[in-house]
Design an enzyme around this catalytic site. Structure first.
Site, PDB file in Angstrom:
ATOM      1  N   ASP A 111      81.193  57.922 -67.754  1.00 37.82           N
ATOM      2  CA  ASP A 111      79.526  57.642 -67.667  1.00 37.82           C
ATOM      3  C   ASP A 111      79.648  57.547 -65.649  1.00 37.82           C
ATOM      4  OD1 ASP A 111      81.103  55.250 -67.064  1.00 37.82           O
ATOM      5  OD2 ASP A 111      80.076  54.587 -68.989  1.00 37.82           O
ATOM      6  N   GLU A 165      82.680  55.497 -64.314  1.00 43.70           N
ATOM      7  CA  GLU A 165      83.764  56.538 -64.375  1.00 43.70           C
ATOM      8  C   GLU A 165      84.570  56.368 -65.509  1.00 43.70           C
ATOM      9  OE1 GLU A 165      85.010  56.337 -60.148  1.00 43.70           O
ATOM     10  OE2 GLU A 165      84.084  57.900 -60.711  1.00 43.70           O
ATOM     11  N   GLU A 225      78.989  45.412 -53.654  1.00 45.17           N
ATOM     12  CA  GLU A 225      79.046  45.881 -54.865  1.00 45.17           C
ATOM     13  C   GLU A 225      78.688  45.108 -56.410  1.00 45.17           C
ATOM     14  OE1 GLU A 225      82.608  47.843 -57.424  1.00 45.17           O
ATOM     15  OE2 GLU A 225      81.125  49.269 -56.185  1.00 45.17           O
TER      16      GLU A 225
HETATM   17  C1  BGC Z   1      81.232  52.546 -59.656  1.00 39.76           C
HETATM   18  C2  BGC Z   1      80.616  54.657 -59.438  1.00 39.76           C
HETATM   19  C3  BGC Z   1      80.381  54.358 -57.861  1.00 39.76           C
HETATM   20  C4  BGC Z   1      81.610  54.183 -57.103  1.00 39.76           C
HETATM   21  C5  BGC Z   1      81.513  54.332 -55.330  1.00 39.76           C
HETATM   22  C6  BGC Z   1      82.522  52.621 -59.149  1.00 39.76           C
HETATM   23  O1  BGC Z   1      83.478  51.456 -59.305  1.00 39.76           O
HETATM   24  O2  BGC Z   1      81.366  52.139 -61.196  1.00 39.76           O
HETATM   25  O3  BGC Z   1      78.785  53.930 -60.128  1.00 39.76           O
HETATM   26  O4  BGC Z   1      80.035  56.002 -58.155  1.00 39.76           O
HETATM   27  O5  BGC Z   1      82.007  52.944 -57.734  1.00 39.76           O
HETATM   28  O6  BGC Z   1      80.398  53.215 -55.300  1.00 39.76           O
END
Ligand code: BGC
Length: 375
Positions: free
Chosen positions: A166, A169, A323
């Site tokens: 998904d 990841e 994030e």
């Molecule tokens: C997230 C992804 C994202 C990546 C880079 C991962 O932890 O699950 O959705 O693309 O970080 O930001």
């Protein structure tokens, strides 16, 4: 107070635009986070949102460079698409290396680590981005982009119903409606820019995927995190906004949003899913922005404004957005193990800044329209 938030918002806008532009590699790629050791790649998913946020704020050249970079990066591995029919027909167990990567190095090479890399959402998102670029200007579709779009359509025709990771990841043994939302949005939006043969193929696939998603709702009407799952995921917002697989007021969408609000939203911060334990499973800036965008499209402006205020309040002293925020996590005991493994939460995350910028633009557009109507 309101004025203070407005000032913070203007400052964050300037800082975010600067940050995104500064972190575009000369190749056109955007690093996911310049300070987090694991995130020194460009994901197609993150790249789409970063580029789109620049597009809506008027930076077209950066977007062109990024789109071109994606064409070049996947173009290096075009043979994979040529070989895929015969590989899939061979009956051999599927191998990750048969498929396009979810992320590339900034120079456009595949990431060869053992991190799950077979994820198809980013390819759908990229088609959507190309369409947004074309829709917002009057430039013709460059031949190399046209070729890139055809390559992606051929690829998606073969892989859309194969389980893959998904957008977080994870859960690679499943099919995820949020992933399919990216395909639906991308295929539908790019179709008008393609020659009839490719346009028809894109729309045929789009209809097949949409029917599949609608046919696989949970028995109580909401969209599940993955087909057959009992739980939800905030990325399901994408089905309505921005990908428009169905309208924001579709009953199944409304049910899904209600579950997102009740189960994974805390004071304006939206978590990924109820069982998430990555850094404890906190509230993600990008998801609050997506929910805010949804609210706006659903006519709930006040709710969107509240989420915007929450996002602005998460800004760190140096102007960075993380994030995720760890004030309210699903499993606080999982914060430390992740901090020991990878350090503090990725900050700044370019995608967080991009989503702030998109919601910022959407809200200003909305308020401007309302103002015009008042006059
Ligand atoms: C997230 C992804 C994202 C990546 C880079 C991962 O932890 O699950 O959705 O693309 O970080 O930001």
């Amino acid at each position: 107070m309101l004025q203070e938030i407005e000032q913070q918002r203007a400052l964050l806008r300037t800082e975010s635009l600067e940050l995104l532009r500064k972190n575009q590699h000369p190749s056109g790629a955007f690093i996911a986070s310049p300070t987090f050791s694991q995130y020194d790649y460009c994901w197609l998913r993150d790249g789409t949102w970063i580029a789109y946020s620049l597009l809506v704020h008027g930076y077209r050249e950066e977007v062109r460079d990024h789109i071109r970079w994606v064409c070049e990066s996947m173009g290096r591995y075009e043979e994979k698409v040529d070989l895929l029919p015969q590989r899939l027909a061979s009956g051999e167990p599927l191998q990750n290396t048969w498929f396009f990567s979810a992320r590339y190095t900034l120079e456009g090479l595949e990431d060869e680590s053992d991190w799950p890399n077979f994820q198809i959402d980013g390819y759908g998102s990229w088609l959507w981005l190309v369409a947004q670029y074309l829709k917002s200007g009057d430039e013709p579709l460059p031949q190399t982009w046209d070729h890139g779009a055809q390559l992606v359509i051929r690829y998606l025709e073969m892989v859309w119903d194969i389980p893959n990771s998904d957008c977080w990841e994870e859960f690679n043994e499943h099919i995820h409606p949020a992933t399919l939302a990216c395909l639906i949005g991308g295929l539908k939006e790019i179709a008008p820019f393609l020659h009839s043969h490719w346009s028809e193929r894109a729309l045929l696939l789009e209809r097949t995927v949409t029917d599949y998603v609608l046919a696989h709702r949970h028995e109580s009407g909401y969209f599940p995190k993955y087909i057959g799952s009992e739980t939800i995921d905030a990325s399901l917002i994408w089905l309505a906004v921005p990908y428009g697989a169905l309208p924001p007021d579709h009953p199944s969408m409304v049910k899904t949003i209600e579950k997102i609000e009740q189960e994974i939203t805390r004071e304006g911060g939206v978590k990924r899913y109820p069982q998430d334990t990555y850094y404890g499973g906190g509230q993600w800036i990008i998801l609050s922005a997506f929910l805010g965008w949804y609210y706006l499209k659903a006519g709930k402006v006040q709710n969107a404004e509240e989420l915007m205020t929450w996002i602005i309040r998460q800004k760190e002293d140096d102007g960075s957005l993380p994030e995720q925020v760890l004030d309210d996590t699903n499993d606080p005991s999982m914060i430390e193990p992740w901090e020991e493994r990878w350090g503090a939460v990725a900050t700044p995350l370019l995608w967080s800044h991009a989503m702030f910028l998109i919601l910022d633009k959407e809200l200003s557009g909305y308020n401007q329209q309302e103002g015009e109507r008042d006059e």
